[in-house]
Design a protein around this motif. Structure first.
Motif, PDB file in Angstrom:
ATOM      1  N   SER A   1       1.011  -1.162  -0.045  1.00  0.00           N
ATOM      2  CA  SER A   1       0.172   0.013  -0.117  1.00  0.00           C
ATOM      3  C   SER A   1       0.464   1.141  -0.015  1.00  0.00           C
ATOM      4  O   SER A   1       0.475   2.083  -0.189  1.00  0.00           O
ATOM      5  CB  SER A   1      -1.155   0.164   1.189  1.00  0.00           C
ATOM      6  OG  SER A   1      -0.209   0.123   2.797  1.00  0.00           O
TER       7      SER A   1
ATOM      8  N   LYS B   1      -1.674 -12.638  -6.272  1.00  0.00           N
ATOM      9  CA  LYS B   1      -2.253 -11.533  -7.119  1.00  0.00           C
ATOM     10  C   LYS B   1      -1.499 -10.449  -6.829  1.00  0.00           C
ATOM     11  O   LYS B   1      -1.856  -8.932  -7.970  1.00  0.00           O
ATOM     12  CB  LYS B   1      -3.821 -11.805  -6.436  1.00  0.00           C
ATOM     13  CG  LYS B   1      -4.623 -12.767  -6.440  1.00  0.00           C
ATOM     14  CD  LYS B   1      -5.640 -11.882  -4.773  1.00  0.00           C
ATOM     15  CE  LYS B   1      -6.880 -13.676  -5.189  1.00  0.00           C
ATOM     16  NZ  LYS B   1      -6.485 -14.836  -4.612  1.00  0.00           N
TER      17      LYS B   1
ATOM     18  N   THR C   1      -1.653  -7.726  -4.434  1.00  0.00           N
ATOM     19  CA  THR C   1      -2.261  -7.008  -4.636  1.00  0.00           C
ATOM     20  C   THR C   1      -2.879  -7.029  -2.828  1.00  0.00           C
ATOM     21  O   THR C   1      -2.433  -7.555  -2.309  1.00  0.00           O
ATOM     22  CB  THR C   1      -4.024  -7.190  -4.953  1.00  0.00           C
ATOM     23  OG1 THR C   1      -4.265  -8.223  -4.254  1.00  0.00           O
ATOM     24  CG2 THR C   1      -4.115  -6.973  -6.689  1.00  0.00           C
TER      25      THR C   1
ATOM     26  N   ARG D   1      -4.504  -6.928   0.691  1.00  0.00           N
ATOM     27  CA  ARG D   1      -5.510  -7.080   0.844  1.00  0.00           C
ATOM     28  C   ARG D   1      -5.726  -7.537   2.130  1.00  0.00           C
ATOM     29  O   ARG D   1      -6.967  -7.090   2.144  1.00  0.00           O
ATOM     30  CB  ARG D   1      -5.969  -8.378  -0.596  1.00  0.00           C
ATOM     31  CG  ARG D   1      -6.036  -8.546  -1.586  1.00  0.00           C
ATOM     32  CD  ARG D   1      -6.190 -10.134  -2.277  1.00  0.00           C
ATOM     33  NE  ARG D   1      -5.191 -11.127  -1.300  1.00  0.00           N
ATOM     34  CZ  ARG D   1      -4.169 -11.215  -1.830  1.00  0.00           C
ATOM     35  NH1 ARG D   1      -3.300 -10.288  -3.097  1.00  0.00           N
ATOM     36  NH2 ARG D   1      -3.266 -12.149  -1.281  1.00  0.00           N
TER      37      ARG D   1
ATOM     38  N   SER E   1      -4.533   1.844  -0.905  1.00  0.00           N
ATOM     39  CA  SER E   1      -4.398   0.596  -3.119  1.00  0.00           C
ATOM     40  C   SER E   1      -3.409  -0.495  -2.929  1.00  0.00           C
ATOM     41  O   SER E   1      -2.974  -0.394  -1.930  1.00  0.00           O
ATOM     42  CB  SER E   1      -3.717   2.032  -3.701  1.00  0.00           C
ATOM     43  OG  SER E   1      -2.632   2.772  -3.335  1.00  0.00           O
ATOM     44  N   SER E   2      -3.080  -0.570  -4.306  1.00  0.00           N
ATOM     45  CA  SER E   2      -2.399  -1.770  -4.495  1.00  0.00           C
ATOM     46  C   SER E   2      -1.579  -1.149  -5.374  1.00  0.00           C
ATOM     47  O   SER E   2      -1.556   0.011  -6.410  1.00  0.00           O
ATOM     48  CB  SER E   2      -3.540  -3.298  -5.131  1.00  0.00           C
ATOM     49  OG  SER E   2      -4.034  -3.379  -4.555  1.00  0.00           O
TER      50      SER E   2
ATOM     51  N   ARG F   1       1.682  -3.720 -11.034  1.00  0.00           N
ATOM     52  CA  ARG F   1       2.011  -5.128 -10.865  1.00  0.00           C
ATOM     53  C   ARG F   1       3.185  -5.465 -12.765  1.00  0.00           C
ATOM     54  O   ARG F   1       2.696  -4.741 -13.504  1.00  0.00           O
ATOM     55  CB  ARG F   1       1.150  -6.450 -10.280  1.00  0.00           C
ATOM     56  CG  ARG F   1       0.624  -5.827  -9.365  1.00  0.00           C
ATOM     57  CD  ARG F   1      -0.783  -7.181 -10.030  1.00  0.00           C
ATOM     58  NE  ARG F   1      -1.747  -7.320 -11.145  1.00  0.00           N
ATOM     59  CZ  ARG F   1      -3.021  -8.366 -10.925  1.00  0.00           C
ATOM     60  NH1 ARG F   1      -3.305  -8.806  -9.745  1.00  0.00           N
ATOM     61  NH2 ARG F   1      -3.615  -8.028 -12.084  1.00  0.00           N
TER      62      ARG F   1
ATOM     63  N   ASP G   1      -7.521 -10.800 -14.170  1.00  0.00           N
ATOM     64  CA  ASP G   1      -8.735  -9.283 -13.179  1.00  0.00           C
ATOM     65  C   ASP G   1      -8.337  -8.071 -13.751  1.00  0.00           C
ATOM     66  O   ASP G   1      -7.852  -8.072 -14.540  1.00  0.00           O
ATOM     67  CB  ASP G   1      -8.244  -9.587 -11.581  1.00  0.00           C
ATOM     68  CG  ASP G   1      -6.304  -9.210 -10.962  1.00  0.00           C
ATOM     69  OD1 ASP G   1      -6.058  -8.832 -12.352  1.00  0.00           O
ATOM     70  OD2 ASP G   1      -5.534  -9.511  -9.748  1.00  0.00           O
ATOM     71  N   ASP G   2      -8.790  -7.521 -13.022  1.00  0.00           N
ATOM     72  CA  ASP G   2      -8.747  -6.239 -13.308  1.00  0.00           C
ATOM     73  C   ASP G   2      -7.570  -5.060 -13.014  1.00  0.00           C
ATOM     74  O   ASP G   2      -7.765  -3.935 -13.172  1.00  0.00           O
ATOM     75  CB  ASP G   2     -10.437  -5.116 -13.418  1.00  0.00           C
ATOM     76  CG  ASP G   2     -11.088  -5.899 -13.721  1.00  0.00           C
ATOM     77  OD1 ASP G   2     -10.727  -6.694 -14.840  1.00  0.00           O
ATOM     78  OD2 ASP G   2     -12.784  -6.395 -13.488  1.00  0.00           O
ATOM     79  N   ASN G   3      -6.587  -5.892 -12.438  1.00  0.00           N
ATOM     80  CA  ASN G   3      -5.641  -4.609 -10.782  1.00  0.00           C
ATOM     81  C   ASN G   3      -4.707  -3.866 -12.803  1.00  0.00           C
ATOM     82  O   ASN G   3      -4.590  -4.973 -13.493  1.00  0.00           O
ATOM     83  CB  ASN G   3      -4.955  -5.134 -10.469  1.00  0.00           C
ATOM     84  CG  ASN G   3      -6.059  -4.978  -9.292  1.00  0.00           C
ATOM     85  OD1 ASN G   3      -6.676  -4.414  -8.488  1.00  0.00           O
ATOM     86  ND2 ASN G   3      -6.093  -7.119  -8.881  1.00  0.00           N
TER      87      ASN G   3
ATOM     88  N   THR H   1      -1.712  -4.335 -14.901  1.00  0.00           N
ATOM     89  CA  THR H   1      -0.599  -5.055 -14.832  1.00  0.00           C
ATOM     90  C   THR H   1       0.239  -4.749 -15.848  1.00  0.00           C
ATOM     91  O   THR H   1      -0.009  -4.388 -17.052  1.00  0.00           O
ATOM     92  CB  THR H   1      -1.089  -6.465 -14.653  1.00  0.00           C
ATOM     93  OG1 THR H   1      -1.805  -6.540 -13.783  1.00  0.00           O
ATOM     94  CG2 THR H   1       0.169  -7.811 -15.179  1.00  0.00           C
TER      95      THR H   1
ATOM     96  N   LYS I   1      -3.475  -6.746 -21.140  1.00  0.00           N
ATOM     97  CA  LYS I   1      -2.872  -5.826 -20.257  1.00  0.00           C
ATOM     98  C   LYS I   1      -1.393  -4.932 -21.248  1.00  0.00           C
ATOM     99  O   LYS I   1      -1.075  -5.744 -22.582  1.00  0.00           O
ATOM    100  CB  LYS I   1      -2.043  -6.906 -19.440  1.00  0.00           C
ATOM    101  CG  LYS I   1      -2.831  -7.971 -18.350  1.00  0.00           C
ATOM    102  CD  LYS I   1      -3.093  -6.557 -17.453  1.00  0.00           C
ATOM    103  CE  LYS I   1      -4.116  -7.452 -15.870  1.00  0.00           C
ATOM    104  NZ  LYS I   1      -5.215  -6.894 -15.408  1.00  0.00           N
TER     105      LYS I   1
END
Length: 260
Positions: free
Chosen positions: A104, A122, A124, A126, A131-132, A135, A153-155, A157, A169
């Protein structure tokens, strides 16, 4: 609210390395009759702003190496001893919370493709509010499994690869030659001021061998592993050691050099 009509003396820890503003504020203060005292608690000021300073002076993010290792110096069992493609945990639950706190606090996190293949992480944040990080996957031979969590996923990258095989991505096309300078250049252009390097020994060791690190955070577990994968070899100054339940968090930095 108190408004000072005149400031007679200003104490400054160190000058701003950002060339667009470096020295301009000091000159304005001097022009208005202020006495400037520069260099007070300079090392503390640099520590407080280490990400910003590294970004502008070295044209790259502040790099934090992070790994967990057993008491006898292994980061994981041999692959033949593992039954599932998921992260192997050496550290305690409290140490895991520390890891998510760091995610974070920093802007990006990087692993090699082998970690994605073996652990399907992941990467991320959690476990705490925050925030993450962005990646980053280094996958020069296009080996990343299409069903990887990080692809599905939608993070955000970023993938460094020799060809664009990932459609959902952002992909930076590159090759093995000068890969680390290439990564540093891309992150600098994206205004990324900090980077956590996780992943396996090979990826972390590559950064160490190229003198691309500013801090190492090693979580040492009391557990022991027989015939495992050796942890990275790092030579640096041990800055601190903190007990976290049964784990020990060791913070190391490179031995001092002249200049910042």
């Amino acid at each position: 609210l108190i408004i000072l009509s005149k400031i007679s003396k200003v104490v400054i820890g160190c000058s701003d390395p950002f060339k667009e503003v470096n020295g301009k504020g000091i000159e304005k203060l001097k022009a208005n009759g202020c006495e400037i005292v520069l260099g007070v608690l300079e090392e503390e000021a640099k520590e407080l702003n280490k990400r910003f300073f590294t970004f502008h002076l070295k044209k790259r993010p502040y790099i934090i190496l992070k790994w967990a290792q057993s008491l006898n110096g292994f980061i994981a069992p041999l692959k033949s001893k593992r039954s599932a493609k998921e992260p192997f945990w050496l550290s305690s639950d409290t140490s895991k919370i520390h890891s998510h706190l760091w995610r974070s606090q920093e802007q990006s996190i990087l692993v090699g493709v082998q970690t994605v293949i073996d652990d399907n992480p992941k990467l991320t944040n959690r476990k705490i509010k925050g925030s993450s990080p962005l990646r980053i996957i280094v996958d020069l031979k296009c080996r990343i499994p299409k069903n990887s969590i990080m692809l599905k996923d939608d993070n955000p990258t970023l993938v460094f690869s020799s060809k664009k095989e990932v459609s959902n991505k952002e992909v930076i096309i590159t090759d093995l030659k000068n890969i680390l300078p290439k990564i540093m250049s891309v992150l600098h252009k994206k205004n990324i001021q900090s980077l956590i390097v996780e992943g396996g020994t090979k990826t972390i060791q590559h950064f160490i061998d190229n003198n691309l690190w500013d801090e190492a955070r090693t979580i040492i577990s009391p557990k022991e592993i027989i015939n495992g994968i050796k942890s990275p070899i790092l030579i640096g100054k041990v800055k601190s050691r903190l007990q976290i339940e049964k784990d020990v968090l060791q913070i190391s930095t490179p031995f001092p050099k002249k200049g910042f």
